[in-house]
Design an enzyme around this catalytic site. Structure first.
Site, PDB file in Angstrom:
ATOM      1  N   LYS A 131      32.074  92.937  55.739  1.00 17.18           N
ATOM      2  CA  LYS A 131      30.727  93.020  56.192  1.00 17.18           C
ATOM      3  C   LYS A 131      29.701  93.013  54.915  1.00 17.18           C
ATOM      4  O   LYS A 131      28.546  92.581  55.312  1.00 17.18           O
ATOM      5  CB  LYS A 131      30.664  94.880  56.728  1.00 17.18           C
ATOM      6  CG  LYS A 131      31.472  94.842  58.010  1.00 17.18           C
ATOM      7  CD  LYS A 131      31.534  96.308  58.388  1.00 17.18           C
ATOM      8  CE  LYS A 131      32.688  96.450  59.633  1.00 17.18           C
ATOM      9  NZ  LYS A 131      32.970  97.712  59.903  1.00 17.18           N
ATOM     10  N   GLN A 152      32.154 103.864  57.893  1.00 20.56           N
ATOM     11  CA  GLN A 152      33.349 103.269  58.249  1.00 20.56           C
ATOM     12  C   GLN A 152      34.422 104.176  58.987  1.00 20.56           C
ATOM     13  O   GLN A 152      34.808 105.143  58.198  1.00 20.56           O
ATOM     14  CB  GLN A 152      34.078 102.277  57.018  1.00 20.56           C
ATOM     15  CG  GLN A 152      35.297 101.613  57.354  1.00 20.56           C
ATOM     16  CD  GLN A 152      34.903 100.366  58.180  1.00 20.56           C
ATOM     17  OE1 GLN A 152      33.937  99.719  58.348  1.00 20.56           O
ATOM     18  NE2 GLN A 152      35.902 100.144  59.461  1.00 20.56           N
ATOM     19  N   ASP A 166      26.051 100.683  64.791  1.00 19.87           N
ATOM     20  CA  ASP A 166      27.422 100.652  65.502  1.00 19.87           C
ATOM     21  C   ASP A 166      27.294 100.988  66.907  1.00 19.87           C
ATOM     22  O   ASP A 166      28.355 100.758  67.724  1.00 19.87           O
ATOM     23  CB  ASP A 166      28.539 101.699  64.710  1.00 19.87           C
ATOM     24  CG  ASP A 166      29.509 101.053  63.969  1.00 19.87           C
ATOM     25  OD1 ASP A 166      29.503  99.615  64.213  1.00 19.87           O
ATOM     26  OD2 ASP A 166      30.094 101.676  63.073  1.00 19.87           O
TER      27      ASP A 166
END
Ligand code: NAD
Length: 281
Positions: free
Chosen positions: A53, A97, A120
């Protein structure tokens, strides 16, 4: 003859657009689009995802802010870091994460992220907005599927769409996106009866199960569009999806391969959400 939906090509095209938008944002504001990533602990898979990422951000002209916390981090330590990122105006998107180590309350941590920085798309508010068909930041994997279907010019209106899998991060938002595009949507899961019958009526079949070769040719209608979200290892340890690709492909009008289908789009949609969040800020 089936057509392969090339996730790498779609991803490259969209990344070029994202890069341009990030440059324009910089010209307008004098600030780089900023994405903060929070990684707690030493999970090797999570470390790889985070590295990928960060690399993708660099390539797109997005500034990344990596925040690493130890495996034994306390709830208040993690909350303090996330709250700092929420206050920081140079950060447009925050990604924690998952999974988090067991001692941490995941929901309480994710709830700290305001809707406008939730790149997200996992927050209750963003999911609620998606259900109401309002502008929202949408979970990256299903949003990537929609992007590919759109780019391929695949008509969804009035079509029978079947989603296998009802997880909060893939199956449910996928179903909602298809519904918002006027498809007639059926969601199947581990307790579904007559799965084969339901799937074999699908014009669009999305598999998000996590079981190698689960979708067989007998479950697929002639001419269907088959989207394979699954990431599994086969008996030889090779990456494969949920669809028995070799046996299914000839029945399809379009099919996504694994690897090289849905996977490459997921990080791209994270960059996309981050640029959208910056432009709206
Ligand atoms: P999950 O385990 O949370 O959900 C799996 C779903 O499959 C559940 O809703 C379950 O009801 C359903 N299911 C299980 N067995 C079934 C059966 N026999 N019949 C019908 N339904 C059944 O998984 P997830 O997080 O939604 O991920 C699904 C797959 O997609 C996994 O392989 C995952 O690795 C992959 N994935 C890929 C990406 C990507 O970027 N390509 C992103 C996220 C997830």
């Amino acid at each position: 003859m089936y057509r392969i939906i090339d996730g790498k090509a779609h991803s490259a095209k969209l990344r070029a657009e994202i890069k341009l938008r990030a440059e324009k944002y910089f010209e307008r504001t004098g600030r780089r689009v900023g994405l903060a990533v929070v990684l707690v602990g030493n999970d090797p898979a999570s470390q790889v995802y985070v590295r990928n990422k960060i690399k993708a951000c660099e390539e797109a002209g997005i500034k990344s802010f990596a925040n690493y916390l130890p495996e034994d981090a306390t709830q208040s330590q993690v909350e303090e870091v996330v709250s700092g990122l929420v206050r920081d105006e140079s950060i447009n998107g925050i990604l924690v994460q998952l999974p988090l180590p067991a001692q941490l309350d995941e929901k309480r941590i994710l709830d700290l992220i305001p809707v406008e920085k939730d790149v997200d798309g996992f927050s209750e508010q963003n999911i609620g907005r998606l259900c109401l068909n309002q502008e929202s930041l949408v979970a990256c994997t299903p949003n990537g599927v929609m992007q590919m279907l759109k780019e391929e010019g695949i008509e969804l209106r009035g079509k029978n769409a079947v989603v296998i899998g009802r997880s909060n991060i893939v199956g449910k938002p996928m179903a909602m996106l298809l519904l918002n595009s006027d498809a007639t949507v059926t969601v199947c899961h581990s307790k579904t009866q007559n799965l084969k019958d339901i799937c074999s009526r699908a014009d669009i079949l999305v598999a998000a199960i996590g079981r190698a070769k689960f979708v067989t040719a007998g479950m697929v209608k002639q001419g269907a569009v088959v989207v394979d979200v699954g990431i599994n290892r086969n008996e030889d340890g090779k990456l494969c999806g949920d669809v028995d690709f070799e046996n299914v492909k000839d029945k399809c009008s379009y099919i996504t391969p694994v690897p090289g289908g849905v996977g490459p789009m997921t990080i791209t949609m994270l960059l996309y959400n981050t640029v959208c969040a910056a432009e709206r800020s």
